[in-house]
Scaffold this motif. Structure first.
Motif, PDB file in Angstrom:
ATOM      1  N   LYS A 259       0.834  -1.184  -0.021  1.00  0.00           N
ATOM      2  CA  LYS A 259       0.156  -0.013   0.080  1.00  0.00           C
ATOM      3  C   LYS A 259       0.735   1.260   0.010  1.00  0.00           C
TER       4      LYS A 259
ATOM      5  N   ASP B  58      -2.974   0.630  -5.457  1.00  0.00           N
ATOM      6  CA  ASP B  58      -3.775   1.607  -6.266  1.00  0.00           C
ATOM      7  C   ASP B  58      -3.773   1.197  -7.668  1.00  0.00           C
TER       8      ASP B  58
ATOM      9  N   THR C 296      -5.647  -1.915  -8.803  1.00  0.00           N
ATOM     10  CA  THR C 296      -7.068  -1.497  -8.797  1.00  0.00           C
ATOM     11  C   THR C 296      -7.199  -0.647 -10.023  1.00  0.00           C
ATOM     12  N   ASN C 297      -6.606   0.482 -10.446  1.00  0.00           N
ATOM     13  CA  ASN C 297      -6.831   1.512 -11.191  1.00  0.00           C
ATOM     14  C   ASN C 297      -6.757   0.841 -12.979  1.00  0.00           C
TER      15      ASN C 297
ATOM     16  N   LYS D 161     -10.039  -1.756 -13.093  1.00  0.00           N
ATOM     17  CA  LYS D 161     -11.577  -1.290 -12.568  1.00  0.00           C
ATOM     18  C   LYS D 161     -12.225  -0.891 -13.631  1.00  0.00           C
TER      19      LYS D 161
ATOM     20  N   ASP E 108     -10.449  -3.147  -0.021  1.00  0.00           N
ATOM     21  CA  ASP E 108     -10.117  -2.141  -0.772  1.00  0.00           C
ATOM     22  C   ASP E 108     -10.000  -2.534  -2.254  1.00  0.00           C
ATOM     23  N   ILE E 109      -9.562  -3.410  -2.515  1.00  0.00           N
ATOM     24  CA  ILE E 109      -9.680  -3.560  -4.101  1.00  0.00           C
ATOM     25  C   ILE E 109     -10.911  -3.991  -4.493  1.00  0.00           C
TER      26      ILE E 109
ATOM     27  N   HIS F 230     -13.774  -2.868  -3.267  1.00  0.00           N
ATOM     28  CA  HIS F 230     -14.467  -1.798  -3.335  1.00  0.00           C
ATOM     29  C   HIS F 230     -14.046  -0.808  -4.473  1.00  0.00           C
ATOM     30  N   ASN F 231     -12.877  -0.794  -4.919  1.00  0.00           N
ATOM     31  CA  ASN F 231     -12.349   0.465  -5.864  1.00  0.00           C
ATOM     32  C   ASN F 231     -12.867  -0.453  -7.471  1.00  0.00           C
TER      33      ASN F 231
END
Length: 452
Positions: free
Chosen positions: A328, A334, A337-338, A341, A381-382, A384-385
């Motif tokens: 993290k 991030d 996930t970006n 997504k 978190d993954i 959710h994103n």
């Protein structure tokens, strides 16, 4: 890009260390430290501003402290108490009473292939009492294997069924379920009944069917005429307590079911329920033995078992959380996930990716739970994103982590079984492969259908 390359190198290093038989806790701990210090060197904040030590070089050390504090809370205490209780049940002979009691009626069944699905199902139920796959295998090989051989079951069939008994039974007493429920903020009983059981029970049914036909097919293809070598069997205890002791190992399960489903007005957790069960057991022991000093001496096994839980699982959670914190801090989560997504079918891609890594490491190391513990903190978190249900990622990882153990030639349960029946690990793995593959496919398909 530098962060991503560095992170991948460290993850590969951790996987290589596990492959080389370095303890998974040590491997993940080292990886976490490297990631945290790497983030500091690259100028990324390791801790939030309100938690920092004031020195970016000391923040990774404080992160270790915080990880221990966080994991020694509710999750850590629950796992340690469950380990302690199981150790105490073994010490007083209650676990073996439960196993013998449930297995005794099976000796009356004379049909070899009727016994295959029955043993698989009953063995999985026994994993509620003896959660360690290798320990359960030792007990079943000692109590049941001679009986199976005498009625004509081949050694490989008996060994394969026993090697797959401790797999994916839905239970609130499992450390992996405790951790997953806490991570996703779901009530433990809800997680077990609404999510885990919805996938694991149909999967177990399909595995039962696969076991029946696969073992029957291989026995017909390669007939076996081996004699049993009883000298290799573990000696059974002769000083077992009365038969009613068989209820004591499952007392926490009974109580948590009663309070979780039928008496919801009382707010009581698994730790309290386990302590109630322990107190009841100690009182029964005092009444039966009438030797208070002996009972209290044996009670120390409970606390030693808690220490084993700390060393075997809680320390692994600490190491895994450090690695997650490092990933993290580097911004890799991030990036991940970006990158997916907006991709069509991102949930399926992530599910296969996490499950595939779990299966691969599990085959190499003999157990995939280390990967699950290391990754479960990332999943909320993954998910959710990306906009998916995190359980769709967690359940396949969790179940596959337990299933893959039975097809790894270096897993303790496989080694225990093959050493007793005198066969090679690969011979056992061939027998377990089809039921486990069926279980893995079922887990992935059902998780996607039900939770996507």
């Amino acid at each position: 890009m530098v962060e991503l390359i560095f992170g991948l190198v460290v993850i590969v290093l951790a996987g290589w260390m596990i492959y080389k038989k370095v303890n998974a806790t040590v491997a993940l701990f080292i990886a976490g430290i490297l990631l945290l210090f790497g983030a500091a060197i690259m100028g990324h904040p390791v801790l939030p501003e309100e938690a920092t030590t004031g020195s970016i070089w000391l923040d990774p050390i404080k992160s270790i402290t915080q990880s221990f504090i966080n994991n020694l809370g509710n999750i850590g205490m629950t796992i340690m108490v469950l380990f302690g209780f199981s150790s105490y049940m073994t010490q007083i002979g209650a676990n073996e009473v439960t196993v013998r009691t449930l297995m005794k009626p099976l000796s009356g069944i004379k049909s070899v292939y009727v016994l295959v699905p029955v043993i698989f199902i009953v063995g999985n139920l026994l994993s509620l009492v003896v959660p360690s796959a290798s320990s359960l295998a030792v007990l079943l090989m000692a109590t049941l294997y001679p009986v199976l051989k005498r009625i004509g079951m081949s050694a490989l069939t008996a060994g394969a069924v026993i090697a797959t008994t401790a797999t994916i039974i839905p239970t609130p007493l499992g450390a992996d379920n405790v951790i997953a429920a806490e991570t996703f903020g779901i009530d433990l009983m809800d997680y077990v009944l609404k999510y885990h059981a919805a996938i694991s029970i149909p999967t177990l049914i399909l595995m039962t069917i696969a076991h029946y036909f696969w073992q029957k097919y291989l026995d017909k293809k390669n007939p076996e005429t081996d004699d049993i070598d009883e000298s290799k069997l573990t000696a059974l205890r002769e000083d077992l307590p009365p038969a009613f002791y068989g209820i004591l190992p499952i007392l926490p399960l009974i109580l948590i079911t009663v309070f979780g489903i039928f008496v919801k007005s009382i707010n009581i957790g698994l730790v309290e329920i386990t302590f109630i069960s322990l107190i009841v057991t100690v009182i029964i022991e005092i009444i039966r033995k009438r030797k208070i000093q002996q009972v209290f001496d044996e009670l120390m096994v409970f606390f030693k078992g808690m220490g084993n839980g700390l060393a075997m699982v809680v320390a692994l959670l600490v190491a895994a959380s450090l690695m997650v914190d490092g990933l993290k801090a580097l911004g890799i989560i991030d990036m991940l996930t970006n990158s997916v997504k907006d991709v069509n079918g991102a949930g399926m891609i992530l599910m296969f990716a996490f499950s595939g890594i779990t299966a691969l490491i599990g085959l190499i190391s003999g157990g995939g739970l280390a990967v699950f513990y290391a990754s479960v903190g990332l999943l909320p978190d993954i998910a959710h994103n990306v906009g998916i249900n995190g359980v769709m990622l967690a359940i396949p990882m969790q179940l596959i982590a337990n299933l893959v153990r039975s097809v790894s030639p270096v897993a303790a349960v496989i080694i225990v079984v093959c050493s007793i029946i005198g066969k090679s690990p690969m011979a056992i793995v061939k027998r377990t492969s089809v039921p486990i593959i069926v279980g893995i496919i079922s887990t992935l398909v059902l998780s996607y259908v039900m939770f996507s």
